[in-house]
Design a protein around this motif. Structure first.
Motif, PDB file in Angstrom:
ATOM      1  N   LYS A   1       2.754   6.667  -6.854  1.00 55.65           N
ATOM      2  CA  LYS A   1       2.123   7.825  -7.552  1.00 55.65           C
ATOM      3  C   LYS A   1       2.657   9.180  -7.310  1.00 55.65           C
ATOM      4  O   LYS A   1       2.628   9.953  -7.995  1.00 55.65           O
ATOM      5  CB  LYS A   1       0.786   7.511  -6.731  1.00 55.65           C
ATOM      6  CG  LYS A   1      -0.167   6.541  -7.464  1.00 55.65           C
ATOM      7  CD  LYS A   1      -1.432   6.466  -7.029  1.00 55.65           C
ATOM      8  CE  LYS A   1      -2.169   5.106  -7.558  1.00 55.65           C
ATOM      9  NZ  LYS A   1      -3.453   4.866  -6.759  1.00 55.65           N
TER      10      LYS A   1
ATOM     11  N   LYS B   1       1.015  -1.334   0.065  1.00 52.48           N
ATOM     12  CA  LYS B   1       0.059  -0.036  -0.023  1.00 52.48           C
ATOM     13  C   LYS B   1       0.972   1.488  -0.134  1.00 52.48           C
ATOM     14  O   LYS B   1       0.647   2.172  -0.577  1.00 52.48           O
ATOM     15  CB  LYS B   1      -1.041   0.139   1.160  1.00 52.48           C
ATOM     16  CG  LYS B   1      -2.036  -1.254   1.014  1.00 52.48           C
ATOM     17  CD  LYS B   1      -2.844  -1.165   2.556  1.00 52.48           C
ATOM     18  CE  LYS B   1      -3.982  -2.178   2.333  1.00 52.48           C
ATOM     19  NZ  LYS B   1      -4.905  -1.913   3.559  1.00 52.48           N
ATOM     20  N   ARG B   2       1.881   1.256   0.872  1.00 51.39           N
ATOM     21  CA  ARG B   2       2.740   2.391   1.000  1.00 51.39           C
ATOM     22  C   ARG B   2       3.442   2.886  -0.172  1.00 51.39           C
ATOM     23  O   ARG B   2       3.698   3.802  -0.677  1.00 51.39           O
ATOM     24  CB  ARG B   2       3.668   2.285   2.174  1.00 51.39           C
ATOM     25  CG  ARG B   2       4.344   3.755   2.603  1.00 51.39           C
ATOM     26  CD  ARG B   2       5.212   3.524   3.631  1.00 51.39           C
ATOM     27  NE  ARG B   2       6.085   2.295   3.717  1.00 51.39           N
ATOM     28  CZ  ARG B   2       6.519   1.734   4.668  1.00 51.39           C
ATOM     29  NH1 ARG B   2       6.252   1.945   6.067  1.00 51.39           N
ATOM     30  NH2 ARG B   2       7.493   0.768   4.332  1.00 51.39           N
TER      31      ARG B   2
ATOM     32  N   GLN C   1       1.315   4.301  -2.854  1.00 50.66           N
ATOM     33  CA  GLN C   1       1.165   5.714  -2.700  1.00 50.66           C
ATOM     34  C   GLN C   1       2.622   6.667  -2.968  1.00 50.66           C
ATOM     35  O   GLN C   1       2.431   7.360  -3.573  1.00 50.66           O
ATOM     36  CB  GLN C   1       0.976   5.976  -1.089  1.00 50.66           C
ATOM     37  CG  GLN C   1      -0.489   5.383  -0.471  1.00 50.66           C
ATOM     38  CD  GLN C   1      -0.688   5.527   0.673  1.00 50.66           C
ATOM     39  OE1 GLN C   1       0.444   5.590   1.461  1.00 50.66           O
ATOM     40  NE2 GLN C   1      -1.811   5.491   1.044  1.00 50.66           N
TER      41      GLN C   1
END
Length: 141
Positions: free
Chosen positions: A120, A113-114, A117
Motif C-alpha cells: 500500500k 501483514k507487513r 502495508q
C-alpha cells in the motif's frame, strides 16, 4: 546463495575490438572469443548448445505437477513467502526449509501483514510520483 541461481553455465567470454584510425566513420568491429580462444560464430554456438542435455517430456498424467489456467493463481508454500522490502524489491527466507511448521505459520502471518502495508505504501508513493510528474509537466507548458 542468491542472485546467480539461474545464470547459465557458459565458458568465459573475452571481447576484442578494433576501431578505424582514419576519419572514414566505418565504426568498430568486435570479435567475441570463448575460453578456447577461438572466435565464436553462430555455427559454433549452435554446436555448443547441442551438447547441453534437454529436459525430458513432462507426463501429462503426473498429479505432482501443478497446472494453472489463465487468471488463476498458484501458491508455492514449500519455498516460503515472498518478502516485499521497503524499497519494493523482493526476497525469500533463506532457511525456510529448516524452520518448524509453527515458525513457518507465524512468519507467514507476519510477512503477509507487513507485505500488505508495504505494498500500500509503495502504491501511494507511486501515485504521488505520478501526480508530481503531471504537475511538473503542466508548469512547463
Amino acid at each position: 546463495n542468491t542472485g546467480n541461481a539461474f545464470l547459465p553455465l557458459l565458458p568465459p567470454l573475452h571481447v576484442a575490438s578494433a576501431m578505424s584510425t582514419d576519419n572514414s566513420n566505418t565504426g568498430a568491429a568486435a570479435i567475441i572469443i570463448g575460453a578456447n580462444s577461438k572466435p565464436l560464430s553462430a555455427e559454433s554456438i549452435e554446436n555448443d548448445v547441442e551438447g547441453i542435455p534437454l529436459l525430458g517430456e513432462a507426463d501429462p498424467n503426473d498429479s505432482t505437477i501443478p497446472s494453472i489456467k489463465l487468471g488463476e493463481s498458484i501458491r508455492f508454500e514449500e519455498i516460503g513467502p515472498v518478502i516485499i522490502n521497503a524499497d519494493g524489491t523482493t526476497r525469500r527466507i533463506d532457511n525456510w526449509d529448516q524452520m518448524t511448521k509453527n515458525e513457518q505459520e507465524l512468519a507467514w502471518r507476519r510477512i503477509s501483514k507487513r507485505n500488505e502495508q508495504r505494498r500500500k505504501a509503495l502504491l501511494e508513493q507511486q501515485q504521488q510520483n505520478k501526480e508530481m510528474e503531471g504537475n511538473e509537466k503542466e508548469e512547463e507548458l
